[in-house]
Design an enzyme around this catalytic site. Structure first.
Site, PDB file in Angstrom:
ATOM      1  N   SER A 110       0.854  -1.515   0.069  1.00 30.05           N
ATOM      2  CA  SER A 110      -0.227  -0.114  -0.296  1.00 30.05           C
ATOM      3  C   SER A 110       0.768   1.695   0.333  1.00 30.05           C
ATOM      4  O   SER A 110       0.572   2.319  -0.258  1.00 30.05           O
ATOM      5  CB  SER A 110      -1.077  -0.215   1.474  1.00 30.05           C
ATOM      6  OG  SER A 110      -1.917  -0.575   1.738  1.00 30.05           O
ATOM      7  N   PHE A 132      -8.661 -13.313   0.691  1.00 30.60           N
ATOM      8  CA  PHE A 132      -7.873 -13.712   1.045  1.00 30.60           C
ATOM      9  C   PHE A 132      -8.401 -13.836   2.875  1.00 30.60           C
ATOM     10  O   PHE A 132      -7.567 -14.465   3.623  1.00 30.60           O
ATOM     11  CB  PHE A 132      -6.303 -12.521   1.553  1.00 30.60           C
ATOM     12  CG  PHE A 132      -5.597 -12.036  -0.124  1.00 30.60           C
ATOM     13  CD1 PHE A 132      -5.581 -13.184  -0.590  1.00 30.60           C
ATOM     14  CD2 PHE A 132      -6.426 -10.424  -0.250  1.00 30.60           C
ATOM     15  CE1 PHE A 132      -5.178 -12.683  -2.116  1.00 30.60           C
ATOM     16  CE2 PHE A 132      -5.541 -10.259  -1.592  1.00 30.60           C
ATOM     17  CZ  PHE A 132      -5.064 -11.762  -2.572  1.00 30.60           C
ATOM     18  N   ARG A 148      -0.678   8.491   4.739  1.00 30.86           N
ATOM     19  CA  ARG A 148      -0.194   8.001   6.692  1.00 30.86           C
ATOM     20  C   ARG A 148       0.362   9.001   7.176  1.00 30.86           C
ATOM     21  O   ARG A 148       1.388   9.333   6.797  1.00 30.86           O
ATOM     22  CB  ARG A 148      -0.430   7.106   6.928  1.00 30.86           C
ATOM     23  CG  ARG A 148      -1.389   5.619   5.969  1.00 30.86           C
ATOM     24  CD  ARG A 148      -0.791   4.067   7.660  1.00 30.86           C
ATOM     25  NE  ARG A 148      -1.438   2.360   6.904  1.00 30.86           N
ATOM     26  CZ  ARG A 148      -2.821   2.471   6.910  1.00 30.86           C
ATOM     27  NH1 ARG A 148      -3.023   3.141   8.315  1.00 30.86           N
ATOM     28  NH2 ARG A 148      -3.504   1.376   6.374  1.00 30.86           N
ATOM     29  N   GLY A 168       2.846  -1.021   4.517  1.00 30.92           N
ATOM     30  CA  GLY A 168       2.446  -1.366   2.870  1.00 30.92           C
ATOM     31  C   GLY A 168       2.877  -3.309   3.668  1.00 30.92           C
ATOM     32  O   GLY A 168       3.469  -3.143   4.402  1.00 30.92           O
ATOM     33  N   THR A 169       2.033  -4.070   3.507  1.00 30.02           N
ATOM     34  CA  THR A 169       1.652  -5.215   3.665  1.00 30.02           C
ATOM     35  C   THR A 169       0.972  -5.902   2.000  1.00 30.02           C
ATOM     36  O   THR A 169      -0.024  -6.110   1.400  1.00 30.02           O
ATOM     37  CB  THR A 169       0.062  -5.890   4.753  1.00 30.02           C
ATOM     38  OG1 THR A 169       0.631  -4.997   5.392  1.00 30.02           O
ATOM     39  CG2 THR A 169      -0.058  -6.875   4.487  1.00 30.02           C
ATOM     40  N   SER A 216       5.188 -12.210   5.594  1.00 25.68           N
ATOM     41  CA  SER A 216       3.733 -11.145   5.756  1.00 25.68           C
ATOM     42  C   SER A 216       2.490 -12.791   6.620  1.00 25.68           C
ATOM     43  O   SER A 216       3.097 -13.415   6.710  1.00 25.68           O
ATOM     44  CB  SER A 216       3.027 -10.632   4.433  1.00 25.68           C
ATOM     45  OG  SER A 216       2.847 -11.726   3.966  1.00 25.68           O
ATOM     46  N   ASN A 217       1.133 -11.963   6.219  1.00 31.85           N
ATOM     47  CA  ASN A 217      -0.110 -12.670   8.046  1.00 31.85           C
ATOM     48  C   ASN A 217       0.958 -12.934   8.708  1.00 31.85           C
ATOM     49  O   ASN A 217       0.550 -14.545   9.514  1.00 31.85           O
ATOM     50  CB  ASN A 217      -0.269 -14.103   6.670  1.00 31.85           C
ATOM     51  CG  ASN A 217      -1.686 -14.698   6.996  1.00 31.85           C
ATOM     52  OD1 ASN A 217      -2.613 -13.410   7.893  1.00 31.85           O
ATOM     53  ND2 ASN A 217      -1.523 -15.572   7.443  1.00 31.85           N
TER      54      ASN A 217
HETATM   55  C1  REX Z   1      -3.683  -8.344   1.605  1.00 30.80           C
HETATM   56  C2  REX Z   1      -4.280  -9.733   2.154  1.00 30.80           C
HETATM   57  C3  REX Z   1      -3.341  -6.947   2.184  1.00 30.80           C
HETATM   58  C4  REX Z   1      -2.792 -10.280   3.272  1.00 30.80           C
HETATM   59  C5  REX Z   1      -3.641  -6.077   1.970  1.00 30.80           C
HETATM   60  N1  REX Z   1      -3.040  -5.108   1.365  1.00 30.80           N
HETATM   61  O1  REX Z   1      -4.647  -5.364   1.560  1.00 30.80           O
HETATM   62  C6  REX Z   1      -2.434  -4.026   0.700  1.00 30.80           C
HETATM   63  C7  REX Z   1      -2.513  -3.117   1.795  1.00 30.80           C
HETATM   64  C8  REX Z   1      -2.287  -3.505  -0.022  1.00 30.80           C
HETATM   65  O2  REX Z   1      -0.714  -3.243   2.036  1.00 30.80           O
HETATM   66  N2  REX Z   1      -2.473  -2.449   3.203  1.00 30.80           N
HETATM   67  C9  REX Z   1      -1.701  -2.862   4.384  1.00 30.80           C
HETATM   68  C10 REX Z   1      -2.332 -11.195   2.825  1.00 30.80           C
HETATM   69  C11 REX Z   1      -2.570  -2.637   5.986  1.00 30.80           C
HETATM   70  C12 REX Z   1      -1.786  -0.762   4.448  1.00 30.80           C
HETATM   71  O3  REX Z   1      -2.188   0.389   3.876  1.00 30.80           O
HETATM   72  O4  REX Z   1      -0.444  -0.519   5.271  1.00 30.80           O
HETATM   73  N3  REX Z   1      -3.442 -11.534   4.516  1.00 30.80           N
HETATM   74  C13 REX Z   1      -0.790 -10.922   4.238  1.00 30.80           C
HETATM   75  C14 REX Z   1      -3.789 -12.662   4.656  1.00 30.80           C
HETATM   76  C15 REX Z   1      -5.210 -12.572   6.196  1.00 30.80           C
HETATM   77  O5  REX Z   1      -3.901 -13.312   3.568  1.00 30.80           O
HETATM   78  N4  REX Z   1      -5.807 -13.581   5.418  1.00 30.80           N
HETATM   79  O6  REX Z   1      -0.789 -10.700   5.307  1.00 30.80           O
HETATM   80  O7  REX Z   1       0.045 -11.930   3.372  1.00 30.80           O
END
Ligand code: REX
Length: 399
Positions: free
Chosen positions: A89, A147, A314, A329-330, A355-356
């Site tokens: 993200s 997910f 943010r 970012g995740t 991650s996760n």
């Molecule tokens: C999706 C699932 C994570 C990841 C997600 N990522 O929405 C967006 C992002 C692009 O970066 N958002 C975060 C997966 C919150 C941000 O703004 O920091 N998790 C993983 C799962 C959970 O599959 N069941 O952790 O890789």
């Protein structure tokens, strides 16, 4: 002036690097970054399951670099701070920059209904461009369902190529989570809609906008948007996704189209580039004047008032009183933090290649405090390192 000698591990040898820094560590008045504390944080992240971690802090031309663990567990390759990774993200800030530049050019109005610019209308005509940028549209986050099961969900989409509309339709099959404008509700859908909006208004692919408006002007040579290509080029860290059953082995998730996120999360970069980018952003070199103020106007988004959201940006208030701007970012296999001081003079990026694993993500976030607030006095010392190394001084880059 203070002179510090810091040893740098370099392919089996240690050399002494000379760093000359002003007695005041930063014109921002902040304490010097605490590289020992960063190392401790990263080692904690490794003990919680991250194969590797890196942090790079850039402060007035001095770079502080700390690495731990592995970039590739199969090849047993060591992490280093030059490696590329999936920023998740953090990509939203890039999309936001493009939208705000289009606002500056008079092609989009922030408070106009998004439907004025979209090929297919959203179900609620009162959703504005600003609502999308600030996560206040109420559009359901389609990735919650996608997910729900982590590894099966990921495997089901890792090679898929989605159109924007397919992803938006997944969201709008569900009711809005709030009346547009009424509440902050983080949703990838908002930034997928913005990607579609950019392409609809301009007729130019998003990747071209990123390249021409951001990557090229800032000379971000390690930054790319290759959607829907699945590989990362150059030197990169492999990403390792933890299954929901944490007793199972990590899944190598490096290669994926990231089509499920595209304009909400598919930028590839490295720490040096993200630091330069975040500094340039808050210094007004991408978005100027009133629009930059709009982007950086923050609304609290957590209970204790320490975390904020602006427009695709943010902010976090840290213990030493400084508020830093950037994004987290995740992405499957990667956690990222990329933040900068309000004057852009100190920027930091941290990444762990898993991650996760909420513990790792929370732990890694502590590099923010260590990078911006320090915690122990910087002493003149020579450190010999084996499982990690630090580098201070830009002339001693190690990529
Ligand atoms: C999706 C699932 C994570 C990841 C997600 N990522 O929405 C967006 C992002 C692009 O970066 N958002 C975060 C997966 C919150 C941000 O703004 O920091 N998790 C993983 C799962 C959970 O599959 N069941 O952790 O890789």
């Amino acid at each position: 002036m203070r002179i510090r000698y810091v040893s740098v591990a370099l392919v089996g040898a240690s050399i002494a690097a000379l760093a000359v820094t002003p007695a005041t560590a930063s014109a921002t008045g902040l304490p010097a970054p605490d590289t020992d504390a960063i190392r401790t944080v990263q080692e904690a992240a490794l003990s919680q399951g991250a194969p590797g971690a890196l942090t790079r802090v850039d402060d007035h031309g001095t770079s502080y670099r700390v690495v731990s663990g592995k970039a590739d567990t199969a090849a047993q390759t060591r992490m280093d701070t030059g490696r590329r990774f999936r920023t998740g993200s953090v990509s939203k800030t890039f999309t936001s920059v493009v939208v705000l530049q289009l606002v500056a050019e008079g092609r989009i109005e922030l408070d106009a209904p998004a439907n004025e610019y979209l090929p297919e209308p959203l179900p609620d005509h009162t959703i504005t461009v600003r609502h999308l940028l600030s996560h206040r549209s109420g559009l359901y986050d389609f990735s919650n369902d996608m997910f729900y099961q982590t590894v099966p969900g990921f495997e089901a989409v890792r090679n898929r190529v989605f159109s924007y509309q397919e992803l938006i339709d997944l969201s709008t099959a569900r009711p809005l989570t709030n009346t547009p404008g009424a509440a902050y509700s983080y949703s990838n859908t908002n930034f997928v809609v913005l990607g579609q909006l950019i392409e609809q208004v301009t007729g130019v692919p998003l990747g071209t906008h990123y390249q021409e408006r951001i990557f090229t002007p800032l000379n971000l040579r390690n930054t790319s948007y290759v959607h829907p290509r699945a590989a990362i080029s150059g030197s990169y860290a492999r990403g390792y996704l933890r299954p929901d059953d944490a007793t199972l082995p990590l899944v190598d998730s490096t290669e994926q189209t990231v089509s499920w996120a595209q304009s909400a999360g598919a930028v590839i970069s490295n720490a040096e580039d993200l630091n330069r980018y975040m500094s340039a952003l808050v210094q007004g070199r991408l978005v100027k004047g009133d629009l930059l103020e709009e982007m950086m106007r923050m609304v609290p988004v957590n209970a204790d008032g320490s975390q904020f959201y602006g427009l695709g940006l943010r902010a976090r208030k840290l213990s030493c009183g400084v508020t830093v701007y950037g994004h987290t970012g995740t992405m499957q296999g990667y956690y990222t933090y990329a933040f900068t001081t309000p004057d852009g003079e100190r920027s930091m990026t941290s990444m762990a290649n898993t991650s996760n694993n909420g513990s790792v993500n929370t732990t890694l976030g502590a590099t923010l405090e260590a990078s911006f607030c320090g915690s122990t006095p910087v002493t003149t010392s020579t450190k010999h390192v084996s499982t990690f190394y630090e580098e201070i001084a830009p002339g001693v880059a190690r990529h």
